[in-house]
Motif scaffolding. Structure first.
Motif, PDB file in Angstrom:
ATOM      1  N   VAL A 145       0.828  -1.206   0.000  1.00  0.00           N
ATOM      2  CA  VAL A 145       0.000   0.000   0.000  1.00  0.00           C
ATOM      3  C   VAL A 145       0.865   1.260   0.000  1.00  0.00           C
ATOM      4  N   SER A 146       2.080   1.184   0.571  1.00  0.00           N
ATOM      5  CA  SER A 146       2.979   2.341   0.584  1.00  0.00           C
ATOM      6  C   SER A 146       3.476   2.674  -0.813  1.00  0.00           C
ATOM      7  N   GLU A 147       3.587   1.651  -1.640  1.00  0.00           N
ATOM      8  CA  GLU A 147       4.034   1.854  -3.022  1.00  0.00           C
ATOM      9  C   GLU A 147       2.886   2.217  -3.949  1.00  0.00           C
ATOM     10  N   LYS A 151      -5.784   7.000  -3.181  1.00  0.00           N
ATOM     11  CA  LYS A 151      -6.216   8.124  -2.362  1.00  0.00           C
ATOM     12  C   LYS A 151      -6.547   7.676  -0.939  1.00  0.00           C
ATOM     13  N   HIS A 152      -6.735   6.351  -0.754  1.00  0.00           N
ATOM     14  CA  HIS A 152      -7.065   5.820   0.571  1.00  0.00           C
ATOM     15  C   HIS A 152      -5.831   5.266   1.292  1.00  0.00           C
ATOM     16  N   SER A 155      -5.607   5.935   5.139  1.00  0.00           N
ATOM     17  CA  SER A 155      -6.611   5.197   5.916  1.00  0.00           C
ATOM     18  C   SER A 155      -6.265   3.721   6.013  1.00  0.00           C
ATOM     19  N   ILE A 156      -5.773   3.157   4.912  1.00  0.00           N
ATOM     20  CA  ILE A 156      -5.408   1.736   4.918  1.00  0.00           C
ATOM     21  C   ILE A 156      -4.217   1.504   5.840  1.00  0.00           C
ATOM     22  N   LEU A 157      -3.211   2.372   5.760  1.00  0.00           N
ATOM     23  CA  LEU A 157      -2.045   2.233   6.637  1.00  0.00           C
ATOM     24  C   LEU A 157      -2.433   2.383   8.101  1.00  0.00           C
ATOM     25  N   ARG A 158      -3.368   3.284   8.363  1.00  0.00           N
ATOM     26  CA  ARG A 158      -3.839   3.479   9.743  1.00  0.00           C
ATOM     27  C   ARG A 158      -4.498   2.191  10.253  1.00  0.00           C
ATOM     28  N   SER A 159      -5.228   1.505   9.396  1.00  0.00           N
ATOM     29  CA  SER A 159      -5.860   0.241   9.782  1.00  0.00           C
ATOM     30  C   SER A 159      -4.809  -0.829  10.080  1.00  0.00           C
TER      31      SER A 159
END
Length: 287
Positions: A145-147, A151-152, A155-159
Motif C-alpha cells: 500500500v505504501s508503493e 487516495k485511501h 486510511s489503509i495504513l492506519r488500519s
C-alpha cells in the motif's frame, strides 16, 4: 560543521533514507540502518520489524542486542541510539506521527495505554515462527500500500497500524505472563522515569513506594545488579547527554532544568560519571 539535534523530526528520519514528502507517516524496507550513536528522542512513533541480522539498541538505561526475527516498538519519549552488530541486516520501519494515527480516534490517549511504546526495557519482542510469518504478511501489505498511490493510502495504513499494535500487545501480555516480575522493582522504574528530573534521592522513591530506603536498595540491587542510586544517576546523565546536544541551551540552563543548585555542581556530577565536563562532551558532538 553542524549541530546534532535533540529530537529527530519525521522529516529528518525521511532524509536519512533520501525521502522527502509532507506525509505524517513513512514506511521503508532497508538493509542500511541509519546507526545513530548519540542518544536522541523522536517526534514520531516507530514500529520496526527486523527480518534478518541483528543490531545493538540502547534505550533508556538498557543496552541489548536485538536478533532477527524481532519487533521493536518506540514511542517519542524514549531516548535511543543504535550501533552496528552485523553487516547484513534487513529491517522494515514504519514511522508515524501521533496525530496521524489519532485522526479518527475518539480516545486521544489510545497510544499511551500501550506501555511497550514508552517502556525502554520492554520494547523488543523476539518472534516465534508463527508470529514471524504473521508480521511478514502484515508488513508485506504495508509495503504494497505504501508503493500504491491510492487516495485511501493513509486510511489503509492506519488500519494496519491498529493490527500491528494489537498483535504486539498480545505478544507482550504473553511475555509478561511467562516472566517472574518483582512488583517493587517494576514500580521503581516506572516512578524513576516519571520523577528523575525533579528528585534524585533514593529516599524520595522509597517514600513514594512506601518502603524503607534500605529495603528498596536491596531489591533493586538484587534484580538489576545496580543500586537504586546508580539507576537515578544514570538516568540523569542520559537526559543530560540528550540536552547537551541542543546547542541552543546553555550549560546553565541545562543545570537548572535538571534541578541542580548551580552549574558547577552539575559539572562535577557529570564529570564524575563521564570523565569529562559537560562542555567537553558538547564539543565532542560537533561534526
Amino acid at each position: 560543521m553542524k549541530n546534532k539535534i535533540l529530537t529527530y523530526s519525521l522529516t529528518h528520519h525521511k532524509s536519512l533514507f533520501s525521502y522527502a514528502d509532507q506525509k505524517e507517516y513513512f514506511y521503508i524496507e532497508t538493509s542500511e540502518h541509519p546507526y545513530i550513536s548519540e542518544p536522541y528522542r523522536a517526534e514520531s512513533y516507530a514500529i520496526e520489524f527486523l527480518r534478518k541480522g541483528s543490531i545493538i539498541m540502547h534505550t533508556g538505561l538498557e543496552t541489548k542486542v536485538v536478533h532477527a526475527p524481532a519487533i521493536i516498538a518506540l514511542g517519542p519519549s524514549v531516548i535511543r541510539s543504535f550501533s552496528k552488530n552485523e553487516d547484513e541486516i534487513l529491517i522494515d520501519i514504519l514511522f508515524f506521527k501521533p496525530q496521524f494515527f489519532l485522526e479518527n480516534q475518539a480516545n486521544v490517549f489510545f497510544l499511551t495505554q500501550y506501555v511497550f511504546f514508552e517502556n525502554s526495557d520492554n520494547n523488543t519482542f523476539p518472534l516465534v515462527k508463527t508470529d514471524e510469518s504473521k508480521f511478514e504478511r502484515i508488513f508485506s501489505l504495508i509495503k504494497e500500500v505504501s508503493e500504491d498511490q491510492s487516495k485511501h493510502q493513509a486510511s489503509i495504513l492506519r488500519s494496519y497500524l491498529y493490527i500491528l499494535i494489537y498483535e504486539i500487545d498480545g505478544i507482550q501480555k504473553e511475555k509478561i505472563a511467562s516472566e517472574v516480575q518483582n512488583p517493587l522493582y517494576e514500580k521503581f522504574k516506572e516512578l524513576l522515569f516519571k520523577d528523575f528530573m525533579n528528585f534524585r534521592t533514593v529516599q524520595h522513591y522509597a517514600d513514594e513506594l512506601n518502603v524503607s530506603r534500605k529495603y528498596l536498595s536491596e531489591v533493586i540491587k538484587k534484580h538489576s545488579g545496580k543500586t537504586a542510586s546508580d539507576w537515578i544517576s544514570e538516568m540523569v546523565i542520559l537526559e543530560a547527554k540528550v540536552l547537551l546536544q541542543n546547542k541552543k541551551m546553555s550549560i546553565n540552563q541545562i543545570s537548572d532544568l535538571l534541578h541542580f543548585s548551580d552549574q558547577s555542581i552539575f559539572g562535577r556530577f557529570f564529570k564524575n560519571y563521564e570523565g569529562i565536563s559537560p562542555l567537553e562532551y558538547r564539543k565532542k558532538q560537533v561534526d
